[in-house]
Design a protein around this motif. Structure first.
Motif, PDB file in Angstrom:
ATOM      1  N   LEU A   1       0.810  -1.215   0.000  1.00 26.05           N
ATOM      2  CA  LEU A   1       0.000   0.000   0.000  1.00 26.05           C
ATOM      3  C   LEU A   1       0.844   1.267   0.000  1.00 26.05           C
ATOM      4  N   TYR A   2       1.928   1.249   0.725  1.00 24.48           N
ATOM      5  CA  TYR A   2       2.737   2.438   0.963  1.00 24.48           C
ATOM      6  C   TYR A   2       3.881   2.586  -0.031  1.00 24.48           C
ATOM      7  N   GLY A   3       4.354   1.470  -0.529  1.00 24.56           N
ATOM      8  CA  GLY A   3       5.585   1.458  -1.308  1.00 24.56           C
ATOM      9  C   GLY A   3       6.707   0.977  -0.410  1.00 24.56           C
ATOM     10  N   GLU A   4       7.909   1.187  -0.843  1.00 25.58           N
ATOM     11  CA  GLU A   4       9.056   0.717  -0.068  1.00 25.58           C
ATOM     12  C   GLU A   4       9.057   1.346   1.331  1.00 25.58           C
ATOM     13  N   VAL A   5       9.176   0.492   2.331  1.00 21.56           N
ATOM     14  CA  VAL A   5       9.257   0.992   3.704  1.00 21.56           C
ATOM     15  C   VAL A   5      10.702   0.860   4.179  1.00 21.56           C
ATOM     16  N   LYS A   6      11.195   1.923   4.768  1.00 20.91           N
ATOM     17  CA  LYS A   6      12.570   1.937   5.265  1.00 20.91           C
ATOM     18  C   LYS A   6      12.556   2.070   6.771  1.00 20.91           C
ATOM     19  N   ASP A   7      13.602   1.534   7.365  1.00 17.61           N
ATOM     20  CA  ASP A   7      13.794   1.639   8.808  1.00 17.61           C
ATOM     21  C   ASP A   7      12.603   1.076   9.572  1.00 17.61           C
ATOM     22  N   VAL A   8      12.146  -0.092   9.148  1.00 20.13           N
ATOM     23  CA  VAL A   8      11.091  -0.833   9.831  1.00 20.13           C
ATOM     24  C   VAL A   8      11.619  -2.251  10.049  1.00 20.13           C
ATOM     25  N   GLU A   9      11.595  -2.689  11.296  1.00 16.99           N
ATOM     26  CA  GLU A   9      12.092  -4.025  11.621  1.00 16.99           C
ATOM     27  C   GLU A   9      10.987  -4.865  12.235  1.00 16.99           C
ATOM     28  N   ALA A  10      11.055  -6.159  11.955  1.00 19.96           N
ATOM     29  CA  ALA A  10      10.132  -7.123  12.545  1.00 19.96           C
ATOM     30  C   ALA A  10      10.883  -7.931  13.595  1.00 19.96           C
ATOM     31  N   LEU A  11      10.200  -8.196  14.701  1.00 18.09           N
ATOM     32  CA  LEU A  11      10.770  -9.048  15.736  1.00 18.09           C
ATOM     33  C   LEU A  11       9.715 -10.086  16.122  1.00 18.09           C
ATOM     34  N   PRO A  12       9.699 -11.214  15.384  1.00 19.15           N
ATOM     35  CA  PRO A  12       8.704 -12.238  15.677  1.00 19.15           C
ATOM     36  C   PRO A  12       9.094 -13.068  16.906  1.00 19.15           C
TER      37      PRO A  12
ATOM     38  N   VAL B   1      11.102 -20.001  21.703  1.00 20.88           N
ATOM     39  CA  VAL B   1      11.959 -18.894  22.139  1.00 20.88           C
ATOM     40  C   VAL B   1      11.483 -18.448  23.521  1.00 20.88           C
ATOM     41  N   SER B   2      12.396 -18.427  24.467  1.00 21.42           N
ATOM     42  CA  SER B   2      12.031 -18.015  25.824  1.00 21.42           C
ATOM     43  C   SER B   2      11.890 -16.505  25.898  1.00 21.42           C
ATOM     44  N   GLN B   3      11.239 -16.040  26.963  1.00 19.40           N
ATOM     45  CA  GLN B   3      11.101 -14.589  27.136  1.00 19.40           C
ATOM     46  C   GLN B   3      12.474 -13.946  27.293  1.00 19.40           C
ATOM     47  N   GLU B   4      13.389 -14.638  27.945  1.00 20.39           N
ATOM     48  CA  GLU B   4      14.730 -14.091  28.133  1.00 20.39           C
ATOM     49  C   GLU B   4      15.446 -13.942  26.787  1.00 20.39           C
ATOM     50  N   GLU B   5      15.326 -14.944  25.912  1.00 14.86           N
ATOM     51  CA  GLU B   5      15.947 -14.865  24.593  1.00 14.86           C
ATOM     52  C   GLU B   5      15.311 -13.751  23.765  1.00 14.86           C
ATOM     53  N   TYR B   6      14.005 -13.655  23.851  1.00 18.51           N
ATOM     54  CA  TYR B   6      13.291 -12.620  23.114  1.00 18.51           C
ATOM     55  C   TYR B   6      13.710 -11.238  23.610  1.00 18.51           C
ATOM     56  N   GLN B   7      13.850 -11.089  24.913  1.00 21.32           N
ATOM     57  CA  GLN B   7      14.282  -9.814  25.473  1.00 21.32           C
ATOM     58  C   GLN B   7      15.682  -9.456  24.990  1.00 21.32           C
ATOM     59  N   GLU B   8      16.578 -10.423  24.942  1.00 20.22           N
ATOM     60  CA  GLU B   8      17.930 -10.167  24.445  1.00 20.22           C
ATOM     61  C   GLU B   8      17.892  -9.657  23.008  1.00 20.22           C
ATOM     62  N   GLU B   9      17.055 -10.276  22.172  1.00 19.36           N
ATOM     63  CA  GLU B   9      16.934  -9.843  20.780  1.00 19.36           C
ATOM     64  C   GLU B   9      16.375  -8.426  20.683  1.00 19.36           C
ATOM     65  N   MET B  10      15.356  -8.154  21.489  1.00 21.10           N
ATOM     66  CA  MET B  10      14.767  -6.817  21.459  1.00 21.10           C
ATOM     67  C   MET B  10      15.775  -5.779  21.937  1.00 21.10           C
ATOM     68  N   GLU B  11      16.520  -6.075  22.965  1.00 20.06           N
ATOM     69  CA  GLU B  11      17.528  -5.139  23.461  1.00 20.06           C
ATOM     70  C   GLU B  11      18.597  -4.869  22.407  1.00 20.06           C
ATOM     71  N   LYS B  12      18.968  -5.888  21.629  1.00 19.17           N
ATOM     72  CA  LYS B  12      19.935  -5.695  20.544  1.00 19.17           C
ATOM     73  C   LYS B  12      19.390  -4.719  19.510  1.00 19.17           C
ATOM     74  N   VAL B  13      18.131  -4.917  19.113  1.00 19.29           N
ATOM     75  CA  VAL B  13      17.515  -4.027  18.127  1.00 19.29           C
ATOM     76  C   VAL B  13      17.469  -2.604  18.677  1.00 19.29           C
ATOM     77  N   LEU B  14      16.982  -2.444  19.896  1.00 17.56           N
ATOM     78  CA  LEU B  14      16.879  -1.111  20.489  1.00 17.56           C
ATOM     79  C   LEU B  14      18.246  -0.452  20.616  1.00 17.56           C
ATOM     80  N   GLY B  15      19.258  -1.230  20.942  1.00 12.84           N
ATOM     81  CA  GLY B  15      20.615  -0.702  21.087  1.00 12.84           C
ATOM     82  C   GLY B  15      21.195  -0.176  19.791  1.00 12.84           C
TER      83      GLY B  15
END
Length: 147
Positions: free
Chosen positions: A29-40, A45-59
């Motif tokens: 709908l929008y066209g190319e989207v930039k600076d958008v990340e998915a974190l499935p 995957v444990s909550q601890e592992e998921y948190q580590e991944e999210m912290e990496k992205v945020l960092g």
């Protein structure tokens, strides 16, 4: 309050691959989207592992991230809440196509995270409509005309 120093990256964090598919749909709908990340959050995957991944992205973005999660009370939401104890975050729950489209348009003009989140919340509320009455009326009109 979260003020972005630059146009924020958007992080969409959901159960399963919904986040990836949502981004694909929005790009149709929008066209190319930039600076958008998915974190499935994938099975096993444990909550601890998921948190580590999210912290990496945020960092990687030095706090300039606008976060969407799928549902209140789920693991992505709880992970954001936990990380939010140690750093300022800006997030909205209940992500849908309209919300993601709107934040893509608004993120380069609104660097106040709280104001942007409030704007997206209003968009979400205004984008939900029960149109059953209209469908019923159209059906009844068609039936009266013998269609």
């Amino acid at each position: 309050m979260t003020n972005f120093k630059k146009i924020p990256t958007i992080l969409v964090a959901t159960h399963g691959t919904f986040c990836k598919e949502l981004i694909k749909t929005v790009s149709l709908l929008y066209g190319e989207v930039k600076d958008v990340e998915a974190l499935p959050l994938l099975p096993g995957v444990s909550q601890e592992e998921y948190q580590e991944e999210m912290e990496k992205v945020l960092g990687r973005y030095d706090g300039d991230v606008f976060i969407f999660v799928d549902i209140l009370g789920g693991t992505p939401f709880n992970t954001v809440m936990k990380i939010g104890r140690t750093r300022p975050l800006c997030a909205v729950a209940g992500v849908n196509v309209n919300m993601l489209l709107e934040v893509l348009d608004a993120r380069d003009t609104e660097l106040d995270g709280a104001a942007l989140a409030g704007h997206i919340e209003k968009v979400a509320k205004n984008s939900v409509k029960n149109f059953t009455p209209e469908l019923t009326r159209f059906y009844e009109m068609a039936q009266a005309q013998g269609e």
